[in-house]
Design a protein around this motif. Structure first.
Motif, PDB file in Angstrom:
ATOM      1  N   GLY A  72       0.827  -1.208   0.000  1.00 11.68           N
ATOM      2  CA  GLY A  72       0.000   0.000   0.000  1.00 11.68           C
ATOM      3  C   GLY A  72       0.858   1.253   0.000  1.00 11.68           C
ATOM      4  N   ALA A  73       1.951   1.243   0.763  1.00 10.97           N
ATOM      5  CA  ALA A  73       2.850   2.401   0.797  1.00 10.97           C
ATOM      6  C   ALA A  73       3.519   2.598  -0.557  1.00 10.97           C
ATOM      7  N   VAL A  74       3.927   1.503  -1.185  1.00 14.46           N
ATOM      8  CA  VAL A  74       4.546   1.594  -2.525  1.00 14.46           C
ATOM      9  C   VAL A  74       3.542   2.140  -3.528  1.00 14.46           C
ATOM     10  N   ASP A  75       2.315   1.651  -3.474  1.00 16.11           N
ATOM     11  CA  ASP A  75       1.281   2.129  -4.398  1.00 16.11           C
ATOM     12  C   ASP A  75       1.012   3.620  -4.193  1.00 16.11           C
ATOM     13  N   SER A  76       0.956   4.062  -2.935  1.00 16.44           N
ATOM     14  CA  SER A  76       0.718   5.481  -2.645  1.00 16.44           C
ATOM     15  C   SER A  76       1.866   6.347  -3.145  1.00 16.44           C
ATOM     16  N   ALA A  77       3.091   5.890  -2.925  1.00 10.98           N
ATOM     17  CA  ALA A  77       4.258   6.653  -3.383  1.00 10.98           C
ATOM     18  C   ALA A  77       4.297   6.714  -4.906  1.00 10.98           C
ATOM     19  N   THR A  78       3.938   5.627  -5.554  1.00 10.33           N
ATOM     20  CA  THR A  78       3.907   5.608  -7.024  1.00 10.33           C
ATOM     21  C   THR A  78       2.853   6.576  -7.547  1.00 10.33           C
ATOM     22  N   ALA A  79       1.684   6.583  -6.941  1.00  7.03           N
ATOM     23  CA  ALA A  79       0.620   7.489  -7.362  1.00  7.03           C
ATOM     24  C   ALA A  79       1.024   8.948  -7.138  1.00  7.03           C
ATOM     25  N   ALA A  80       1.666   9.224  -6.006  1.00  2.35           N
ATOM     26  CA  ALA A  80       2.111  10.596  -5.734  1.00  2.35           C
ATOM     27  C   ALA A  80       3.175  11.025  -6.734  1.00  2.35           C
ATOM     28  N   GLY A  81       4.095  10.134  -7.034  1.00  3.20           N
ATOM     29  CA  GLY A  81       5.129  10.445  -8.028  1.00  3.20           C
ATOM     30  C   GLY A  81       4.536  10.681  -9.399  1.00  3.20           C
ATOM     31  N   GLN A  82       3.566   9.875  -9.766  1.00  2.39           N
ATOM     32  CA  GLN A  82       2.922  10.053 -11.078  1.00  2.39           C
ATOM     33  C   GLN A  82       2.159  11.369 -11.118  1.00  2.39           C
ATOM     34  N   GLY A  83       1.550  11.751  -9.996  1.00  2.00           N
ATOM     35  CA  GLY A  83       0.854  13.033  -9.929  1.00  2.00           C
ATOM     36  C   GLY A  83       1.829  14.189 -10.125  1.00  2.00           C
ATOM     37  N   ALA A  84       3.015  14.093  -9.535  1.00  2.00           N
ATOM     38  CA  ALA A  84       4.026  15.140  -9.698  1.00  2.00           C
ATOM     39  C   ALA A  84       4.493  15.213 -11.153  1.00  2.00           C
TER      40      ALA A  84
END
Length: 109
Positions: A72-84
């Motif tokens: 879940g943490a990896v998925d959240s970090a990936t989504a945040a990075g993609q948003g940036a």
């Protein structure tokens, strides 16, 4: 054969031998007592085996929960990075549009 089964058999063997020796020396029949002690040892062995299985199950549950939380943490970090990345791309597109409007490559002059 599990460790608990091995212990149970060894305890029964030792108790049987000890009971025979005491019976020879005292004339008191302890075969029933040895059987009861063997049964109690068997119950303890089964309880120990059950505790070991419960600990294994609990440990696996903890590993599963940690794995899920980590994913879940990896998925959240990936989504945040993609948003940036998406935001930066949109900003770059806007800047290119502004620069394109300010400079006319066809102007002669």
């Amino acid at each position: 054969m599990s460790l608990f089964d091995s212990l149970k058999e060894k305890a029964a063997e030792l108790l049987g031998g000890a009971g025979d020796k005491v019976s020879e020396l005292t004339g008191v029949d302890l075969s029933g007592a040895a059987d009861q002690a063997t049964q109690a040892t068997g119950g303890l062995a089964e309880t120990g085996q059950g505790l070991a299985e419960n600990a294994t199950t609990a440990g696996q549950g903890a590993v599963d929960q940690a794995t899920t939380a980590g994913q879940g943490a990896v998925d959240s970090a990936t989504a945040a990075g993609q948003g940036a990345v998406d935001s930066t791309g949109a900003f770059g597109d806007a800047a290119t549009g502004l620069a394109g409007n300010a400079i006319d490559p066809n102007a002669r002059g």
